[in-house]
Design a protein around this motif. Sequence first.
Motif, PDB file in Angstrom:
ATOM      1  N   UNK A  64       0.837  -1.198   0.000  1.00  0.00           N
ATOM      2  CA  UNK A  64       0.000   0.000   0.000  1.00  0.00           C
ATOM      3  C   UNK A  64       0.873   1.249   0.000  1.00  0.00           C
ATOM      4  N   UNK A  65       0.563   2.175  -0.896  1.00  0.00           N
ATOM      5  CA  UNK A  65       1.288   3.425  -0.979  1.00  0.00           C
ATOM      6  C   UNK A  65       2.610   3.350  -1.724  1.00  0.00           C
ATOM      7  N   UNK A  66       2.955   2.174  -2.257  1.00  0.00           N
ATOM      8  CA  UNK A  66       4.206   2.014  -3.010  1.00  0.00           C
ATOM      9  C   UNK A  66       3.925   1.279  -4.320  1.00  0.00           C
ATOM     10  N   UNK A  67       3.222   1.942  -5.247  1.00  0.00           N
ATOM     11  CA  UNK A  67       2.800   1.261  -6.477  1.00  0.00           C
ATOM     12  C   UNK A  67       3.943   0.835  -7.381  1.00  0.00           C
ATOM     13  N   UNK A  68       5.148   1.339  -7.146  1.00  0.00           N
ATOM     14  CA  UNK A  68       6.294   0.962  -7.985  1.00  0.00           C
ATOM     15  C   UNK A  68       6.864  -0.403  -7.615  1.00  0.00           C
ATOM     16  N   UNK A  69       6.362  -1.006  -6.530  1.00  0.00           N
ATOM     17  CA  UNK A  69       6.874  -2.293  -6.071  1.00  0.00           C
ATOM     18  C   UNK A  69       5.827  -3.395  -6.157  1.00  0.00           C
ATOM     19  N   UNK A  70       6.280  -4.611  -6.465  1.00  0.00           N
ATOM     20  CA  UNK A  70       5.468  -5.818  -6.349  1.00  0.00           C
ATOM     21  C   UNK A  70       6.273  -6.784  -5.485  1.00  0.00           C
ATOM     22  N   UNK A  71       5.769  -7.108  -4.308  1.00  0.00           N
ATOM     23  CA  UNK A  71       6.466  -8.016  -3.396  1.00  0.00           C
ATOM     24  C   UNK A  71       6.381  -9.445  -3.899  1.00  0.00           C
ATOM     25  N   UNK A  72       7.495 -10.167  -3.786  1.00  0.00           N
ATOM     26  CA  UNK A  72       7.561 -11.599  -4.088  1.00  0.00           C
ATOM     27  C   UNK A  72       7.744 -12.291  -2.738  1.00  0.00           C
ATOM     28  N   UNK A  73       6.633 -12.636  -2.112  1.00  0.00           N
ATOM     29  CA  UNK A  73       6.632 -13.109  -0.729  1.00  0.00           C
ATOM     30  C   UNK A  73       7.422 -14.404  -0.544  1.00  0.00           C
ATOM     31  N   UNK A  74       8.350 -14.373   0.413  1.00  0.00           N
ATOM     32  CA  UNK A  74       9.156 -15.528   0.810  1.00  0.00           C
ATOM     33  C   UNK A  74      10.037 -16.079  -0.312  1.00  0.00           C
ATOM     34  N   UNK A  75      10.357 -15.268  -1.296  1.00  0.00           N
ATOM     35  CA  UNK A  75      11.234 -15.726  -2.375  1.00  0.00           C
ATOM     36  C   UNK A  75      12.648 -15.982  -1.858  1.00  0.00           C
ATOM     37  N   UNK A  76      13.125 -15.114  -0.986  1.00  0.00           N
ATOM     38  CA  UNK A  76      14.434 -15.275  -0.351  1.00  0.00           C
ATOM     39  C   UNK A  76      14.195 -15.088   1.149  1.00  0.00           C
ATOM     40  N   UNK A  77      14.061 -16.175   1.884  1.00  0.00           N
ATOM     41  CA  UNK A  77      13.734 -16.071   3.317  1.00  0.00           C
ATOM     42  C   UNK A  77      14.675 -15.131   4.069  1.00  0.00           C
ATOM     43  N   UNK A  78      14.084 -14.279   4.890  1.00  0.00           N
ATOM     44  CA  UNK A  78      14.853 -13.324   5.679  1.00  0.00           C
ATOM     45  C   UNK A  78      15.104 -11.996   4.994  1.00  0.00           C
ATOM     46  N   UNK A  79      14.712 -11.891   3.719  1.00  0.00           N
ATOM     47  CA  UNK A  79      14.941 -10.669   2.956  1.00  0.00           C
ATOM     48  C   UNK A  79      13.662 -10.270   2.230  1.00  0.00           C
ATOM     49  N   UNK A  80      13.488  -8.980   2.038  1.00  0.00           N
ATOM     50  CA  UNK A  80      12.423  -8.498   1.173  1.00  0.00           C
ATOM     51  C   UNK A  80      12.890  -8.744  -0.259  1.00  0.00           C
ATOM     52  N   UNK A  81      12.044  -9.337  -1.069  1.00  0.00           N
ATOM     53  CA  UNK A  81      12.336  -9.549  -2.482  1.00  0.00           C
ATOM     54  C   UNK A  81      11.176  -8.945  -3.260  1.00  0.00           C
ATOM     55  N   UNK A  82      11.491  -8.107  -4.247  1.00  0.00           N
ATOM     56  CA  UNK A  82      10.424  -7.413  -4.957  1.00  0.00           C
ATOM     57  C   UNK A  82      10.847  -7.052  -6.369  1.00  0.00           C
ATOM     58  N   UNK A  83       9.836  -6.818  -7.190  1.00  0.00           N
ATOM     59  CA  UNK A  83      10.020  -6.243  -8.517  1.00  0.00           C
ATOM     60  C   UNK A  83       9.807  -4.745  -8.348  1.00  0.00           C
ATOM     61  N   UNK A  84      10.696  -3.958  -8.942  1.00  0.00           N
ATOM     62  CA  UNK A  84      10.565  -2.506  -8.879  1.00  0.00           C
ATOM     63  C   UNK A  84      10.430  -1.963 -10.291  1.00  0.00           C
ATOM     64  N   UNK A  85       9.407  -1.165 -10.518  1.00  0.00           N
ATOM     65  CA  UNK A  85       9.185  -0.536 -11.804  1.00  0.00           C
ATOM     66  C   UNK A  85      10.140   0.646 -11.951  1.00  0.00           C
ATOM     67  N   UNK A  86      10.903   0.675 -13.051  1.00  0.00           N
ATOM     68  CA  UNK A  86      11.877   1.742 -13.267  1.00  0.00           C
ATOM     69  C   UNK A  86      11.760   2.323 -14.672  1.00  0.00           C
ATOM     70  N   UNK A  87      12.282   3.534 -14.826  1.00  0.00           N
ATOM     71  CA  UNK A  87      12.376   4.188 -16.137  1.00  0.00           C
ATOM     72  C   UNK A  87      13.811   4.086 -16.645  1.00  0.00           C
ATOM     73  N   UNK A  88      14.410   2.937 -16.472  1.00  0.00           N
ATOM     74  CA  UNK A  88      15.818   2.746 -16.786  1.00  0.00           C
ATOM     75  C   UNK A  88      15.998   1.320 -17.291  1.00  0.00           C
ATOM     76  N   UNK A  89      17.225   0.905 -17.400  1.00  0.00           N
ATOM     77  CA  UNK A  89      17.520  -0.450 -17.862  1.00  0.00           C
ATOM     78  C   UNK A  89      17.182  -1.490 -16.792  1.00  0.00           C
ATOM     79  N   UNK A  90      16.753  -2.689 -17.198  1.00  0.00           N
ATOM     80  CA  UNK A  90      16.506  -3.749 -16.229  1.00  0.00           C
ATOM     81  C   UNK A  90      17.817  -4.182 -15.575  1.00  0.00           C
ATOM     82  N   UNK A  91      17.732  -4.529 -14.296  1.00  0.00           N
ATOM     83  CA  UNK A  91      18.919  -4.937 -13.539  1.00  0.00           C
ATOM     84  C   UNK A  91      18.459  -5.498 -12.196  1.00  0.00           C
TER      85      UNK A  91
END
Length: 126
Positions: A37-64
Amino acid sequence: MHRSRVSTFLIDVRRDEVDDATAFWSAALGVRTSSPEGEPQFVSLHDAVPGYVTAIQSVDDEPRYHLDIETDDVPAEVARLTGIGAVEIASWQGCHTLRAPGGHLLCVIPVHSDPTYFEQQATVWE
């Protein structure tokens, strides 16, 4: 003295490719997704890497891929990292973006994980 730890693994994706990337990574990793909520540029990937936040971030740049390092003293951590070779390239809303030797990006951010977990997991820098 301050503390820091790697907290977040981000998959930076061009804005027009976020839906396809989300479908791919959630299927590839077998995880559920949500948008904080309030962070539309992120999509959380729940429990993808235990102990860490893992997410997709929308950018206006090159993928990385990039890492976030959370810390209880942002200026001290930025100074520590630039002192060992990183170069600060941007700053926005308390987040400092650095380029490490080799060209990889990382962000230094204030602590956002559970404070007890942070205390247990962070490295202490003198």
